[in-house]
Design a protein around this motif. Structure first.
Motif, PDB file in Angstrom:
ATOM      1  N   ALA A   8       0.814  -1.219   0.000  1.00  0.00           N
ATOM      2  CA  ALA A   8       0.000   0.000   0.000  1.00  0.00           C
ATOM      3  C   ALA A   8       0.846   1.267   0.000  1.00  0.00           C
ATOM      4  N   VAL A   9       2.078   1.180   0.471  1.00  0.00           N
ATOM      5  CA  VAL A   9       2.921   2.381   0.613  1.00  0.00           C
ATOM      6  C   VAL A   9       3.100   3.152  -0.693  1.00  0.00           C
ATOM      7  N   PRO A  10       3.389   2.486  -1.839  1.00  0.00           N
ATOM      8  CA  PRO A  10       3.585   3.266  -3.072  1.00  0.00           C
ATOM      9  C   PRO A  10       2.351   4.063  -3.502  1.00  0.00           C
ATOM     10  N   TRP A  11       1.141   3.634  -3.103  1.00  0.00           N
ATOM     11  CA  TRP A  11      -0.089   4.297  -3.544  1.00  0.00           C
ATOM     12  C   TRP A  11      -0.589   5.344  -2.550  1.00  0.00           C
ATOM     13  N   ILE A  12      -0.537   5.052  -1.269  1.00  0.00           N
ATOM     14  CA  ILE A  12      -1.100   5.987  -0.288  1.00  0.00           C
ATOM     15  C   ILE A  12      -0.050   6.542   0.678  1.00  0.00           C
ATOM     16  N   GLY A  13       1.217   6.160   0.481  1.00  0.00           N
ATOM     17  CA  GLY A  13       2.274   6.665   1.351  1.00  0.00           C
ATOM     18  C   GLY A  13       2.327   5.911   2.669  1.00  0.00           C
ATOM     19  N   TRP A  14       3.460   6.026   3.360  1.00  0.00           N
ATOM     20  CA  TRP A  14       3.600   5.244   4.587  1.00  0.00           C
ATOM     21  C   TRP A  14       2.701   5.772   5.702  1.00  0.00           C
ATOM     22  N   ARG A  15       2.432   7.086   5.702  1.00  0.00           N
ATOM     23  CA  ARG A  15       1.522   7.622   6.729  1.00  0.00           C
ATOM     24  C   ARG A  15       0.102   7.072   6.533  1.00  0.00           C
ATOM     25  N   GLY A  16      -0.362   7.070   5.281  1.00  0.00           N
ATOM     26  CA  GLY A  16      -1.691   6.532   5.011  1.00  0.00           C
ATOM     27  C   GLY A  16      -1.784   5.052   5.334  1.00  0.00           C
ATOM     28  N   ALA A  17      -0.707   4.315   5.035  1.00  0.00           N
ATOM     29  CA  ALA A  17      -0.703   2.881   5.328  1.00  0.00           C
ATOM     30  C   ALA A  17      -0.772   2.632   6.838  1.00  0.00           C
ATOM     31  N   VAL A  18      -0.009   3.416   7.609  1.00  0.00           N
ATOM     32  CA  VAL A  18      -0.018   3.249   9.069  1.00  0.00           C
ATOM     33  C   VAL A  18      -1.382   3.624   9.647  1.00  0.00           C
TER      34      VAL A  18
END
Length: 246
Positions: A8-18
């Protein structure tokens, strides 16, 4: 979950994934609570606790044995949280990408799930003490070997490391019941888990200071070396466990 977050990180970023992962955790907590309420889980235990509330006895059959078991738990949990905290930095230094780190954590946790089952069965065949010695030596040795390996061999080693890293805890948790009387097990497990979780929380900070001073390899080398302190502690468990078995 680590693999899903990595994807998910490449699409929503690591903040969004967390944040998404945190939301899933909150929803799961509510669902678990509703199921427990529906099953009236723990109602009988609460009644027993109220009946013995005036007692200050912890019900520990052997204080030295329980202290040794708790100390092993503290070291084991410190090793797990310290290793998982600094593993991504070690892999990045070896040339890993963010997505590969998610894969690496998935491999560790997959091995850990197998280790929970495998080490429980192993303890029944070899005994608690031998199983703890085997898993702790394997954990410390694998962490130290991991420092010297290139990226691909390190990823191959991670599932095996996960087996030993997570397998010890299932053996330790089951042993608490042997050292505490049946009517005080809630208290015994309470102090046991408090010490373990507290160690998990403090270990990344303590090892972080070492990392700031001497680098990630030194911190992980210390993490791997500390595991071997559990070996002399296992000797203190021989007599209490033998008496419990008798």
């Amino acid at each position: 979950m680590p693999a899903a977050v990595a994807l998910a990180v490449p699409w929503i970023g690591w903040r969004g994934a967390v944040e998404t992962y945190a939301a899933v955790g909150l929803v799961a907590a509510v669902v678990v609570l509703l199921v427990l309420l529906r099953l009236r889980a723990g109602v009988e235990g609460v009644a027993r606790s109220e009946a013995s509330r005036s007692s200050t006895d912890w019900g520990i059959r052997d204080a030295r044995g329980f202290q040794a078991l708790a100390a092993i738990q503290v070291i084991d949990n410190s090793t797990r949280s310290g290793f998982l905290t600094f593993l991504p930095f070690l892999l990045i230094a070896k040339g890993s990408t963010v997505q590969a780190i998610g894969l690496a954590l998935m491999l560790v946790f997959a091995g850990g799930a197998v280790g929970k089952f495998l080490c429980g069965a192993l303890a029944e065949r070899l005994g608690v003490i031998r199983t703890v010695i085997i898993t702790e030596v394997a954990t410390g040795g694998a962490i130290l070997v991991l420092l010297a390996l290139p990226l691909v061999p390190a990823l191959v080693l991670l599932p095996l490391l996960g087996v030993a890293l997570n397998g010890t805890s299932s053996v330790l948790y089951g042993t608490v019941a042997d050292l505490v009387t049946s009517d005080r097990r809630a208290r015994g497990y309470g102090i046991f888990y408090t010490l373990g979780v507290g160690a998990s929380a403090l270990a990344p900070f303590a090892y972080g200071l070492v990392s700031d001073w001497g680098g990630v390899p030194l911190a992980l080398g210390l993490v791997g070396s500390m595991v071997f302190l559990t070996l002399p502690l296992t000797l203190l468990l021989r007599r209490p466990l033998a008496e419990a078995a008798a």
